[in-house]
Design a protein around this motif. Structure first.
Motif, PDB file in Angstrom:
ATOM      1  N   ALA A 137       0.831  -1.200   0.000  1.00  0.00           N
ATOM      2  CA  ALA A 137       0.000   0.000   0.000  1.00  0.00           C
ATOM      3  C   ALA A 137       0.868   1.253   0.000  1.00  0.00           C
ATOM      4  N   MET A 138       1.931   1.244   0.797  1.00  0.00           N
ATOM      5  CA  MET A 138       2.817   2.403   0.843  1.00  0.00           C
ATOM      6  C   MET A 138       3.566   2.560  -0.475  1.00  0.00           C
ATOM      7  N   ALA A 139       4.048   1.460  -1.058  1.00  0.00           N
ATOM      8  CA  ALA A 139       4.782   1.536  -2.320  1.00  0.00           C
ATOM      9  C   ALA A 139       3.889   2.053  -3.440  1.00  0.00           C
ATOM     10  N   ILE A 140       2.655   1.615  -3.455  1.00  0.00           N
ATOM     11  CA  ILE A 140       1.705   2.112  -4.458  1.00  0.00           C
ATOM     12  C   ILE A 140       1.459   3.598  -4.243  1.00  0.00           C
ATOM     13  N   ARG A 141       1.246   3.990  -2.987  1.00  0.00           N
ATOM     14  CA  ARG A 141       0.997   5.399  -2.672  1.00  0.00           C
ATOM     15  C   ARG A 141       2.199   6.264  -3.051  1.00  0.00           C
ATOM     16  N   GLU A 142       3.413   5.796  -2.750  1.00  0.00           N
ATOM     17  CA  GLU A 142       4.615   6.558  -3.091  1.00  0.00           C
ATOM     18  C   GLU A 142       4.770   6.709  -4.603  1.00  0.00           C
ATOM     19  N   THR A 143       4.432   5.657  -5.323  1.00  0.00           N
ATOM     20  CA  THR A 143       4.516   5.715  -6.787  1.00  0.00           C
ATOM     21  C   THR A 143       3.505   6.697  -7.352  1.00  0.00           C
ATOM     22  N   VAL A 144       2.269   6.595  -6.894  1.00  0.00           N
ATOM     23  CA  VAL A 144       1.211   7.499  -7.358  1.00  0.00           C
ATOM     24  C   VAL A 144       1.552   8.942  -7.017  1.00  0.00           C
ATOM     25  N   ALA A 146       4.523  10.305  -6.515  1.00  0.00           N
ATOM     26  CA  ALA A 146       5.669  10.786  -7.293  1.00  0.00           C
ATOM     27  C   ALA A 146       5.246  11.178  -8.702  1.00  0.00           C
ATOM     28  N   ILE A 147       4.412  10.354  -9.316  1.00  0.00           N
ATOM     29  CA  ILE A 147       3.966  10.642 -10.682  1.00  0.00           C
ATOM     30  C   ILE A 147       3.023  11.840 -10.697  1.00  0.00           C
ATOM     31  N   ARG A 148       2.097  11.867  -9.766  1.00  0.00           N
ATOM     32  CA  ARG A 148       1.129  12.982  -9.731  1.00  0.00           C
ATOM     33  C   ARG A 148       1.818  14.312  -9.466  1.00  0.00           C
ATOM     34  N   SER A 149       2.814  14.315  -8.597  1.00  0.00           N
ATOM     35  CA  SER A 149       3.549  15.551  -8.325  1.00  0.00           C
ATOM     36  C   SER A 149       4.298  16.027  -9.563  1.00  0.00           C
ATOM     37  N   PHE A 150       4.768  15.085 -10.363  1.00  0.00           N
ATOM     38  CA  PHE A 150       5.552  15.427 -11.546  1.00  0.00           C
ATOM     39  C   PHE A 150       4.676  15.869 -12.714  1.00  0.00           C
ATOM     40  N   THR A 151       3.547  15.197 -12.898  1.00  0.00           N
ATOM     41  CA  THR A 151       2.696  15.485 -14.063  1.00  0.00           C
ATOM     42  C   THR A 151       1.565  16.452 -13.757  1.00  0.00           C
ATOM     43  N   GLY A 152       1.173  16.547 -12.484  1.00  0.00           N
ATOM     44  CA  GLY A 152       0.017  17.354 -12.125  1.00  0.00           C
ATOM     45  C   GLY A 152      -1.301  16.690 -12.462  1.00  0.00           C
ATOM     46  N   LYS A 153      -1.260  15.395 -12.773  1.00  0.00           N
ATOM     47  CA  LYS A 153      -2.466  14.667 -13.166  1.00  0.00           C
ATOM     48  C   LYS A 153      -2.617  13.397 -12.337  1.00  0.00           C
ATOM     49  N   PRO A 154      -3.835  12.921 -12.169  1.00  0.00           N
ATOM     50  CA  PRO A 154      -4.024  11.655 -11.457  1.00  0.00           C
ATOM     51  C   PRO A 154      -3.431  10.487 -12.238  1.00  0.00           C
ATOM     52  N   VAL A 155      -3.005   9.477 -11.527  1.00  0.00           N
ATOM     53  CA  VAL A 155      -2.466   8.271 -12.153  1.00  0.00           C
ATOM     54  C   VAL A 155      -3.618   7.287 -12.323  1.00  0.00           C
ATOM     55  N   ARG A 156      -3.934   6.949 -13.557  1.00  0.00           N
ATOM     56  CA  ARG A 156      -5.106   6.118 -13.832  1.00  0.00           C
ATOM     57  C   ARG A 156      -4.755   4.649 -14.040  1.00  0.00           C
ATOM     58  N   GLY A 157      -3.535   4.361 -14.520  1.00  0.00           N
ATOM     59  CA  GLY A 157      -3.177   2.994 -14.872  1.00  0.00           C
ATOM     60  C   GLY A 157      -2.010   2.455 -14.081  1.00  0.00           C
ATOM     61  N   TRP A 158      -1.863   1.124 -14.124  1.00  0.00           N
ATOM     62  CA  TRP A 158      -0.804   0.447 -13.376  1.00  0.00           C
ATOM     63  C   TRP A 158      -0.364  -0.808 -14.114  1.00  0.00           C
ATOM     64  N   GLU A 159       0.956  -1.003 -14.148  1.00  0.00           N
ATOM     65  CA  GLU A 159       1.555  -2.262 -14.608  1.00  0.00           C
ATOM     66  C   GLU A 159       2.572  -2.671 -13.562  1.00  0.00           C
ATOM     67  N   SER A 160       2.339  -3.774 -12.878  1.00  0.00           N
ATOM     68  CA  SER A 160       3.268  -4.213 -11.845  1.00  0.00           C
ATOM     69  C   SER A 160       4.583  -4.685 -12.470  1.00  0.00           C
ATOM     70  N   PRO A 161       5.700  -4.496 -11.783  1.00  0.00           N
ATOM     71  CA  PRO A 161       6.964  -5.033 -12.287  1.00  0.00           C
ATOM     72  C   PRO A 161       6.862  -6.537 -12.534  1.00  0.00           C
ATOM     73  N   GLY A 162       7.186  -6.945 -13.741  1.00  0.00           N
ATOM     74  CA  GLY A 162       7.070  -8.354 -14.083  1.00  0.00           C
ATOM     75  C   GLY A 162       5.646  -8.872 -14.092  1.00  0.00           C
ATOM     76  N   LEU A 163       4.664  -7.974 -14.083  1.00  0.00           N
ATOM     77  CA  LEU A 163       3.228  -8.316 -14.014  1.00  0.00           C
ATOM     78  C   LEU A 163       2.894  -9.088 -12.744  1.00  0.00           C
ATOM     79  N   THR A 164       3.674  -8.917 -11.706  1.00  0.00           N
ATOM     80  CA  THR A 164       3.481  -9.677 -10.471  1.00  0.00           C
ATOM     81  C   THR A 164       2.429  -9.034  -9.577  1.00  0.00           C
ATOM     82  N   GLU A 165       1.602  -9.848  -8.993  1.00  0.00           N
ATOM     83  CA  GLU A 165       0.617  -9.416  -7.999  1.00  0.00           C
ATOM     84  C   GLU A 165       0.485 -10.478  -6.927  1.00  0.00           C
ATOM     85  N   THR A 166       0.308 -10.051  -5.680  1.00  0.00           N
ATOM     86  CA  THR A 166      -0.153 -10.960  -4.651  1.00  0.00           C
ATOM     87  C   THR A 166      -1.677 -11.008  -4.741  1.00  0.00           C
ATOM     88  N   SER A 167      -2.295 -11.773  -3.879  1.00  0.00           N
ATOM     89  CA  SER A 167      -3.739 -11.934  -3.995  1.00  0.00           C
ATOM     90  C   SER A 167      -4.528 -10.693  -3.595  1.00  0.00           C
TER      91      SER A 167
END
Length: 298
Positions: A137-144, A146-167
């Motif tokens: 949750a923190m890593a996702i929040r930090e990523t969102v 960082a991108i939002r601060s840089f672009t000024g726009k909401p982050v709408r999409g996500w691709e996990s590294p290696g397409l990995t997800e836990t349940s």
């Protein structure tokens, strides 16, 4: 490490639904929507590399791994700018799957993507599987953030590294406001995924028209992205006459951005653009087309 909370099974999240009989349509009667994903990652020169092109001498891993780190770094210094040129000269925009940490590491590349109007997607904060993230949750929040601060726009999409997800990754993404994901490579059309925070959309991605698989894993010839990409497009275009399809092209600067491969990416785009009834999109644009027809179920 984050422990998965009780929730939906994978089958409950995304029940089996064959592509026949659906109502999804593309604007203007287009047959195929094609989107490009440019992946930009931060590789720590002091740590083990996510991938390698040169195996270690005598089979003994050595750190720092300068040869393989430099292989990736070439992509960000040189190869990325070939992508910018190839896309711009054809009037195309990419979806930009970027590590949150890459905003600070590669500011010039991120600024070029922002200024070109590319669709920024979260790609994890650092390049590593989501299963190894101590607090997703923190890593996702930090990523969102960082991108939002840089672009000024909401982050709408996500691709996990290696397409990995836990349940529970997809739950955490939805709770963070992410609207679409590229991890679930199981369809030629967008579909809903059920989460604790409402539905999120899976926009069709690719593991095979993807230069990590083609060049880094399967070690195919330099022209493989053209050969496989053209065959993929031709079949989807044929089928799209009756059932519209989505095609993804996934590229990385250190792979397809090198001199001996870039012309084959150019040739693939020129082949696609020579056809009528093709919609060149970003992931967010495909999301909006889908939601306009289904209603926002989130």
């Amino acid at each position: 490490m984050t422990h998965d909370r009780p929730g939906f099974s994978i089958r409950e999240r995304i029940p089996y639904d064959p592509i026949i009989g659906r109502r999804f349509r593309l604007p203007g009667g287009a047959r195929v929507a094609v989107w490009t994903i440019v992946n930009v990652e931060t590789w720590d020169p002091a740590g083990a590399m996510p991938r390698n092109v040169l195996s270690p001498p005598m089979g003994q891993p050595l750190l720092p791994d300068i040869p393989n780190w430099a292989w990736h770094e070439y992509g960000m210094r040189v190869g990325f700018w070939r992508f910018v040129d190839v896309l711009a000269t054809r009037g195309l925009k990419a979806s930009f799957a970027v590590n949150g940490s890459a905003i600070a590491t590669y500011p010039a590349a991120c600024a070029a993507a922002r200024d070109a109007g590319w669709d920024f997607m979260g790609h994890g904060y650092v390049q590593g599987p989501m299963h190894g993230v101590a607090d997703q949750a923190m890593a996702i929040r930090e990523t969102v953030d960082a991108i939002r601060s840089f672009t000024g726009k909401p982050v709408r999409g996500w691709e996990s590294p290696g397409l990995t997800e836990t349940s529970d990754t997809v739950d955490l993404l939805a709770e963070a406001g992410i609207e679409y994901v590229a991890d679930w490579v199981l369809d030629d059309q967008p579909v809903f995924i059920r989460t604790r925070a409402g539905d999120i959309v899976s926009v069709p991605y690719t593991v095979e028209v993807n230069d990590v698989v083609l060049s880094a894993i399967q070690q195919q010839p330099s022209d493989a992205i053209l050969q496989r990409g053209r065959d993929q497009f031709n079949r989807l275009y044929q089928e799209g006459a009756s059932i519209p399809r989505v095609m993804a092209i996934s590229i990385h600067p250190y792979l397809t951005g090198v001199p001996h491969r870039i012309r084959y990416l150019e040739a693939l785009y020129d082949h696609i653009l020579a056809h009528e009834g093709v919609l060149m999109c970003t992931g967010a644009e495909i999301l909006d087309i889908f939601k306009s027809q289904t209603g926002d179920k989130s």
